[in-house]
Motif scaffolding. Structure first.
Motif, PDB file in Angstrom:
ATOM      1  N   LEU A  15       2.443   5.805  10.294  1.00 12.42           N
ATOM      2  CA  LEU A  15       3.521   5.017   9.724  1.00 12.42           C
ATOM      3  C   LEU A  15       4.358   4.395  10.833  1.00 12.42           C
ATOM      4  O   LEU A  15       4.553   4.993  11.900  1.00 12.42           O
ATOM      5  CB  LEU A  15       4.417   5.886   8.838  1.00 12.42           C
ATOM      6  CG  LEU A  15       3.758   6.498   7.602  1.00 12.42           C
ATOM      7  CD1 LEU A  15       4.735   7.447   6.908  1.00 12.42           C
ATOM      8  CD2 LEU A  15       3.295   5.412   6.634  1.00 12.42           C
ATOM      9  N   CYS A  43       5.477   5.100   0.638  1.00  9.62           N
ATOM     10  CA  CYS A  43       6.788   5.711   0.386  1.00  9.62           C
ATOM     11  C   CYS A  43       6.849   7.082   1.081  1.00  9.62           C
ATOM     12  O   CYS A  43       6.117   8.002   0.706  1.00  9.62           O
ATOM     13  CB  CYS A  43       7.016   5.862  -1.115  1.00  9.62           C
ATOM     14  SG  CYS A  43       8.658   6.492  -1.554  1.00  9.62           S
ATOM     15  N   ALA A  44       7.689   7.189   2.096  1.00  7.70           N
ATOM     16  CA  ALA A  44       7.832   8.444   2.847  1.00  7.70           C
ATOM     17  C   ALA A  44       9.302   8.819   2.938  1.00  7.70           C
ATOM     18  O   ALA A  44      10.114   8.029   3.436  1.00  7.70           O
ATOM     19  CB  ALA A  44       7.239   8.288   4.244  1.00  7.70           C
ATOM     20  N   GLU A  45       9.646   9.978   2.440  1.00  8.35           N
ATOM     21  CA  GLU A  45      11.026  10.478   2.491  1.00  8.35           C
ATOM     22  C   GLU A  45      11.999   9.481   1.863  1.00  8.35           C
ATOM     23  O   GLU A  45      13.105   9.267   2.350  1.00  8.35           O
ATOM     24  CB  GLU A  45      11.427  10.797   3.936  1.00  8.35           C
ATOM     25  CG  GLU A  45      10.551  11.853   4.579  1.00  8.35           C
ATOM     26  CD  GLU A  45      10.866  12.065   6.047  1.00  8.35           C
ATOM     27  OE1 GLU A  45      11.611  11.243   6.631  1.00  8.35           O
ATOM     28  OE2 GLU A  45      10.383  13.067   6.614  1.00  8.35           O
ATOM     29  N   VAL A  56      -0.638  14.375   4.181  1.00 10.39           N
ATOM     30  CA  VAL A  56      -0.399  14.575   2.751  1.00 10.39           C
ATOM     31  C   VAL A  56      -0.821  15.997   2.364  1.00 10.39           C
ATOM     32  O   VAL A  56      -1.606  16.636   3.068  1.00 10.39           O
ATOM     33  CB  VAL A  56      -1.179  13.544   1.914  1.00 10.39           C
ATOM     34  CG1 VAL A  56      -0.720  12.136   2.234  1.00 10.39           C
ATOM     35  CG2 VAL A  56      -2.689  13.682   2.141  1.00 10.39           C
ATOM     36  N   LEU A  74       0.675  10.228   9.316  1.00  9.22           N
ATOM     37  CA  LEU A  74       0.867  10.393   7.880  1.00  9.22           C
ATOM     38  C   LEU A  74      -0.019  11.528   7.388  1.00  9.22           C
ATOM     39  O   LEU A  74      -1.247  11.435   7.414  1.00  9.22           O
ATOM     40  CB  LEU A  74       0.518   9.096   7.145  1.00  9.22           C
ATOM     41  CG  LEU A  74       0.525   9.163   5.607  1.00  9.22           C
ATOM     42  CD1 LEU A  74       1.860   9.677   5.082  1.00  9.22           C
ATOM     43  CD2 LEU A  74       0.193   7.804   5.014  1.00  9.22           C
ATOM     44  N   GLN A 116       5.215   5.792  -4.958  1.00 10.98           N
ATOM     45  CA  GLN A 116       4.358   4.883  -4.198  1.00 10.98           C
ATOM     46  C   GLN A 116       4.305   3.499  -4.847  1.00 10.98           C
ATOM     47  O   GLN A 116       4.244   2.478  -4.154  1.00 10.98           O
ATOM     48  CB  GLN A 116       2.944   5.452  -4.076  1.00 10.98           C
ATOM     49  CG  GLN A 116       2.843   6.703  -3.234  1.00 10.98           C
ATOM     50  CD  GLN A 116       3.390   6.513  -1.831  1.00 10.98           C
ATOM     51  OE1 GLN A 116       3.373   5.425  -1.270  1.00 10.98           O
ATOM     52  NE2 GLN A 116       3.896   7.594  -1.245  1.00 10.98           N
ATOM     53  N   ARG A 172       7.590   2.546   4.320  1.00  8.44           N
ATOM     54  CA  ARG A 172       7.218   2.353   5.716  1.00  8.44           C
ATOM     55  C   ARG A 172       5.868   1.635   5.793  1.00  8.44           C
ATOM     56  O   ARG A 172       4.989   1.873   4.967  1.00  8.44           O
ATOM     57  CB  ARG A 172       7.098   3.703   6.448  1.00  8.44           C
ATOM     58  CG  ARG A 172       8.350   4.554   6.410  1.00  8.44           C
ATOM     59  CD  ARG A 172       9.453   3.957   7.244  1.00  8.44           C
ATOM     60  NE  ARG A 172      10.620   4.827   7.307  1.00  8.44           N
ATOM     61  CZ  ARG A 172      11.791   4.467   7.836  1.00  8.44           C
ATOM     62  NH1 ARG A 172      11.931   3.262   8.353  1.00  8.44           N
ATOM     63  NH2 ARG A 172      12.804   5.303   7.859  1.00  8.44           N
TER      64      ARG A 172
END
Length: 263
Positions: free
Chosen positions: A162, A120-122, A149, A147, A111, A126
């Motif tokens: 996102l 930070c996604a995958e 978690v 999103l 992140q 984003r």
């Protein structure tokens, strides 16, 4: 042929955009008896009065906390407002943490690599947004992916979404998202943006609620799944006599309409 960005809504008085045209016009027909004609293609109708949908108030839709996911208000210029959670308890809330420099579409490993307003996604940064508010995204993206978690061993909605790229598929082509297992091409928001989204089971006429609840080739209108059609003369899929006319609204991508009655 399908546009991937907002086309803006046209205004209604349904206007016939293309009169029924004989399919096969221009071809030589040798076995048609005298007095008969080739079948007629269904008429296409352009809706010019349905008002544009106003963007939702994304900032007001974000989860409450010390800062706002979409506006980043509440954090210093060197910080980013992101979901705060841990493996110890099933709790997630907005909070401030150090920001990095990577922006939308750039790679990330943590992140802290992503800039203010990004998550930070995958492995990719984003933009954060809320409530489906497309104004919180860059022009080529839309706010349509929730999103979630993992906190305290549970998958929890963070209260944010996102921004993801749109215009990446064709909603009239069942194989358009074949390279993304478990996804199908859909209209993902009221601007006519399309993207590969999770597969759905709702069929024609079934109850629905936007954005990703009707199966491939359908879209959710007035809480019901309706059929999409090709808004081009003599093209498939078309609307059969029992499915109404192919009407193109501002909420539809370029080249796409909806099978609609009472037009």
């Amino acid at each position: 042929m399908v546009r991937g960005t907002a086309a803006g809504y046209w205004a209604t008085s349904a206007v016939v955009a293309a009169l029924a045209v004989g399919c096969g016009a221009g071809e030589t027909v040798t076995d048609t008896p005298i007095g008969t004609y080739p079948p007629m293609c269904p008429a296409l109708v352009l809706d010019t009065t349905t008002p544009l949908a106003a963007p939702p108030d994304g900032a007001a839709s974000c989860a409450a906390g010390e800062c706002n996911y979409q506006t980043q208000d509440g954090c210093s210029s060197a910080q980013a407002c992101r979901p705060q959670f841990s493996a110890d308890a099933p709790d997630v809330h907005p909070g401030c943490e150090p920001a990095g420099a990577a922006t939308a579409g750039e790679p990330c490993a943590a992140q802290g690599d992503c800039a203010r307003g990004h998550f930070c996604a995958e492995g990719v940064c984003r933009k954060l947004c809320c409530g489906g508010d497309w104004t919180g995204c860059d022009a080529s993206e839309r706010c349509f992916r929730a999103l979630q978690v993992k906190a305290g061993g549970q998958v929890i909605d963070s209260g944010a979404q996102l921004c993801f790229p749109v215009g990446t598929c064709d909603p009239l082509d069942p194989k358009s998202c074949a390279n993304e297992p478990g996804r199908e091409c859909k209209i993902v928001d009221p601007t006519g943006a399309v993207a590969c989204a999770p597969q759905s089971s709702a069929k024609l006429g079934d109850p629905c609620a936007p954005p990703d609840v009707c199966s491939q080739g359908l879209t959710c209108v007035g809480s019901r799944c309706v059929k999409l059609c090709a808004y081009e003369a003599c093209k498939e899929p078309s609307c059969s006599r029992g499915e109404g006319s192919c009407v193109s609204f501002g909420r539809d991508p370029f080249g796409v309409g909806e099978c609609t009655f009472d037009r």
